[in-house]
Design a protein around this motif. Sequence first.
Motif, mmCIF file in Angstrom:
data_model
loop_
_atom_site.group_PDB
_atom_site.id
_atom_site.type_symbol
_atom_site.label_atom_id
_atom_site.label_comp_id
_atom_site.label_asym_id
_atom_site.label_seq_id
_atom_site.Cartn_x
_atom_site.Cartn_y
_atom_site.Cartn_z
ATOM 1 N N ASN A 36 11.637 -8.330 -0.314
ATOM 2 C CA ASN A 36 12.144 -6.848 -0.425
ATOM 3 C C ASN A 36 11.079 -6.104 -1.064
ATOM 4 O OD1 ASN A 36 14.503 -7.487 0.859
ATOM 5 N ND2 ASN A 36 15.647 -7.977 -1.304
ATOM 6 N N TYR A 37 10.302 -6.482 -1.938
ATOM 7 C CA TYR A 37 9.191 -5.747 -2.626
ATOM 8 C C TYR A 37 8.100 -5.447 -1.602
ATOM 9 C CZ TYR A 37 6.052 -4.407 -6.259
ATOM 10 O OH TYR A 37 5.068 -3.508 -7.227
ATOM 11 N N LEU A 38 7.675 -6.393 -0.879
ATOM 12 C CA LEU A 38 6.721 -6.042 0.103
ATOM 13 C C LEU A 38 7.218 -5.282 1.112
ATOM 14 C CD1 LEU A 38 3.892 -6.804 1.398
ATOM 15 C CD2 LEU A 38 4.764 -8.430 2.209
ATOM 16 N N ALA A 39 8.231 -5.389 1.650
ATOM 17 C CA ALA A 39 8.890 -4.332 2.586
ATOM 18 C C ALA A 39 8.694 -2.798 2.069
ATOM 19 C CB ALA A 39 10.258 -4.794 3.204
ATOM 20 N N SER A 40 9.379 -2.849 0.751
ATOM 21 C CA SER A 40 9.322 -1.411 0.237
ATOM 22 C C SER A 40 7.989 -0.935 -0.131
ATOM 23 C CB SER A 40 10.160 -1.451 -1.099
ATOM 24 O OG SER A 40 11.621 -2.026 -0.830
ATOM 25 N N ALA A 41 6.901 -1.826 -0.419
ATOM 26 C CA ALA A 41 5.753 -1.234 -0.671
ATOM 27 C C ALA A 41 5.171 -0.959 0.829
ATOM 28 C CB ALA A 41 5.041 -2.355 -1.224
ATOM 29 N N MET A 42 5.550 -1.121 1.969
ATOM 30 C CA MET A 42 4.869 -0.775 3.081
ATOM 31 C C MET A 42 5.702 0.519 3.333
ATOM 32 S SD MET A 42 4.422 -4.071 5.560
ATOM 33 C CE MET A 42 5.607 -4.810 5.319
ATOM 34 N N LEU A 43 6.986 0.833 3.125
ATOM 35 C CA LEU A 43 7.734 1.854 3.238
ATOM 36 C C LEU A 43 7.017 3.200 2.411
ATOM 37 C CD1 LEU A 43 11.284 0.706 3.893
ATOM 38 C CD2 LEU A 43 9.919 2.122 5.655
ATOM 39 N N LEU A 44 6.745 2.789 1.067
ATOM 40 C CA LEU A 44 6.236 3.797 -0.003
ATOM 41 C C LEU A 44 5.075 3.211 -0.420
ATOM 42 C CD1 LEU A 44 9.699 3.616 -0.144
ATOM 43 C CD2 LEU A 44 8.985 5.705 -1.905
ATOM 44 N N PRO A 45 3.882 3.274 0.415
ATOM 45 C CA PRO A 45 2.421 2.708 -0.063
ATOM 46 C C PRO A 45 2.154 3.078 -1.402
ATOM 47 C CG PRO A 45 2.250 3.540 2.106
ATOM 48 C CD PRO A 45 3.689 4.149 1.512
ATOM 49 N N GLU A 46 1.433 2.295 -2.332
ATOM 50 C CA GLU A 46 1.307 2.660 -3.534
ATOM 51 C C GLU A 46 0.360 3.990 -3.933
ATOM 52 O OE1 GLU A 46 -0.291 0.235 -7.681
ATOM 53 O OE2 GLU A 46 -0.900 -0.620 -5.414
ATOM 54 N N ALA A 47 -0.645 3.702 -3.127
ATOM 55 C CA ALA A 47 -1.636 5.126 -3.452
ATOM 56 C C ALA A 47 -0.868 6.464 -3.134
ATOM 57 C CB ALA A 47 -2.717 4.847 -2.357
ATOM 58 N N GLY A 48 -0.031 6.458 -1.946
ATOM 59 C CA GLY A 48 0.607 7.835 -1.703
ATOM 60 C C GLY A 48 1.648 8.258 -2.744
ATOM 61 N N ALA A 49 2.435 7.091 -2.842
ATOM 62 C CA ALA A 49 3.568 7.286 -3.790
ATOM 63 C C ALA A 49 3.097 7.629 -5.290
ATOM 64 C CB ALA A 49 4.372 5.998 -3.810
ATOM 65 N N VAL A 50 2.106 7.070 -5.899
ATOM 66 C CA VAL A 50 1.528 7.266 -7.174
ATOM 67 C C VAL A 50 0.951 8.628 -7.074
ATOM 68 C CG1 VAL A 50 -0.103 6.660 -8.888
ATOM 69 C CG2 VAL A 50 1.150 4.782 -7.743
ATOM 70 N N GLN A 51 0.296 8.990 -6.338
ATOM 71 C CA GLN A 51 -0.484 10.562 -6.146
ATOM 72 C C GLN A 51 0.896 11.378 -6.241
ATOM 73 O OE1 GLN A 51 -2.836 11.166 -2.560
ATOM 74 N NE2 GLN A 51 -3.579 13.131 -3.572
ATOM 75 N N PHE A 52 1.802 11.190 -5.552
ATOM 76 C CA PHE A 52 2.936 12.186 -5.314
ATOM 77 C C PHE A 52 3.563 12.141 -6.698
ATOM 78 C CE2 PHE A 52 7.480 12.943 -4.825
ATOM 79 C CZ PHE A 52 7.433 14.061 -4.092
ATOM 80 N N LEU A 53 3.934 10.883 -7.567
ATOM 81 C CA LEU A 53 4.493 10.881 -8.674
ATOM 82 C C LEU A 53 3.838 11.545 -10.006
ATOM 83 C CD1 LEU A 53 5.968 7.374 -8.325
ATOM 84 C CD2 LEU A 53 7.461 9.659 -8.576
ATOM 85 N N ARG A 54 2.449 11.343 -9.800
ATOM 86 C CA ARG A 54 1.490 12.081 -10.722
ATOM 87 C C ARG A 54 1.637 13.549 -10.640
ATOM 88 N NH1 ARG A 54 -3.424 7.393 -10.427
ATOM 89 N NH2 ARG A 54 -2.856 6.489 -11.972
ATOM 90 N N ALA A 55 1.534 14.057 -9.611
ATOM 91 C CA ALA A 55 1.730 15.424 -9.482
ATOM 92 C C ALA A 55 2.950 15.924 -10.037
ATOM 93 C CB ALA A 55 1.371 15.702 -7.835
ATOM 94 N N ALA A 56 4.040 15.282 -9.483
ATOM 95 C CA ALA A 56 5.431 15.495 -10.003
ATOM 96 C C ALA A 56 5.412 15.590 -11.630
ATOM 97 C CB ALA A 56 6.447 14.776 -9.410
#
Length: 494
Positions: free
Chosen positions: A262-282
């Motif tokens: 489940n973790y790996l599947a979710s990590a492909m749907l929300l890739p770490e690099a893009g998600a972290v960039q989005f969260l840092r901006a927020a």
Amino acid sequence: MAHDDVDPDDSSDRLTIGRRIRARRLERGMSLRELAAALDRAPSQLSVIENGRRDLRLGELRRIARVLDVAEEDLLRQEPPSRRAALEIALEKAQAGALYQGLDLPDLPVRRSLSDAAIETILRLHDELGRLHHERAATPEEARRVNGQLREEQARSGNYYPELEATAQELLARIDHTGGPLSHRKVSLLAAELGFTLHSVADLPHSTRSITDAENMRIYLPRERSTTDPRTTVLQAIAAHVLGEKEPADYGDLLRQRVEVNYLASAMLLPEAGAVQFLRAAKTQRELSVEDLRDEFSVSYEIAAHRFTNLVTRHLELPVHFLKTHFSGAIVKAYQNDEVRFPTDALGAVEGQIVCRWWSARQVFTSEDRMSPYCQYTDKPGGTYWCTSHIESGPGGEFSISVGTRFEHTRWFRGRETTRRFASSCPDPDCCRQAEPAQEQRWQGSVWPVARLHASLLAAMPSGTFTGVDRVAMLEFLDRHAPQEQPTDQALPH
């Protein structure tokens, strides 16, 4: 073990070597004393070797082989020298095992007077005790114990697995996915890149979400529409293949595999690099929200909340917790990177425990506004927490998905201005588990409810290595669908 020791895999190998030495000695017509004299050893020293009670040095083995006029390789063979020897070895192993030791029975010396039939009977009784012991262990109690241990391991890692994040990044790179939502087309491309074809079928066994045929490199999906995103279903099947998951050995193994898949599947749907960039901006804008993460990557609220929990503690240094709660108040899933105190049973498990009715996870069900984010502060015994909750529907009814954090971290979150505030003193029974005294007195002795009791509360865990899956139906399905010729490509269903 010294460098010149014989290197058996376990004590059963020592037993086999010892029995082969004894068999060859008897073939030569030598007594234990005569062989010991030829080796310049005491008979007691040779006896412990023949009984497999100590490791045998290579030099000793060579001397014994020379005296007995036999090749060293013959003494090292894995096969017992006779059926009697095989029975004796099996009995010795059984007595050395934890099950026999737990019975507090005296050791049973293996003598010639003990017949083959007697040994066979003892071994069959031992196997039956083992079966019953395993069945008794595979109960909901055992499941809760293992689940509690796994949750503690996840908490220690902050619910973050760097090796799985790296694997997700490598897989996405194979289809040149650089960011943004992972489309259905790209999920299909990834399956094809790994050699899989996708097949939507009408007769997928009811107990399965998907079936992967690794021999023919096929992934079978349900044809009918469901509440589960088909991308998630395919990615979970891909994740299990990529991680090399085997049939689980026990319930703990099964749970760990599910967490990793489940973790790996979710990590492909929300890739770490893009998600972290989005969260840092927020965070910079003090506008952190699960809703925005969900919308940015076009995933379910639950997956967004789960990834939020994976990433913000690791990368934004914000300890949070996650709850999935059924409308009845029972916890379905729970993860924590902070100090919140979830309700637990005596084994440390939280799944199935009832959440305090004053927590956001249950108060959200009282809200008539299902469109707007629900937020509230809750004063708990361990401090004040802010939490945001959202309701999703599934086959089992309505569930709330909640993400929370301590009061001092709320300045980074949207919804921090809420005026909703409740107090919870759970697990104190006076908090919400006991009715008013007047109510108790009014209805005392007049009520007899019929509980909705699930059979799983009383039964052992379903048999088989894939808990809950009808293995007969699964294998019959594979026989029906096994290709007669080279399979053709099929796109991911929309």
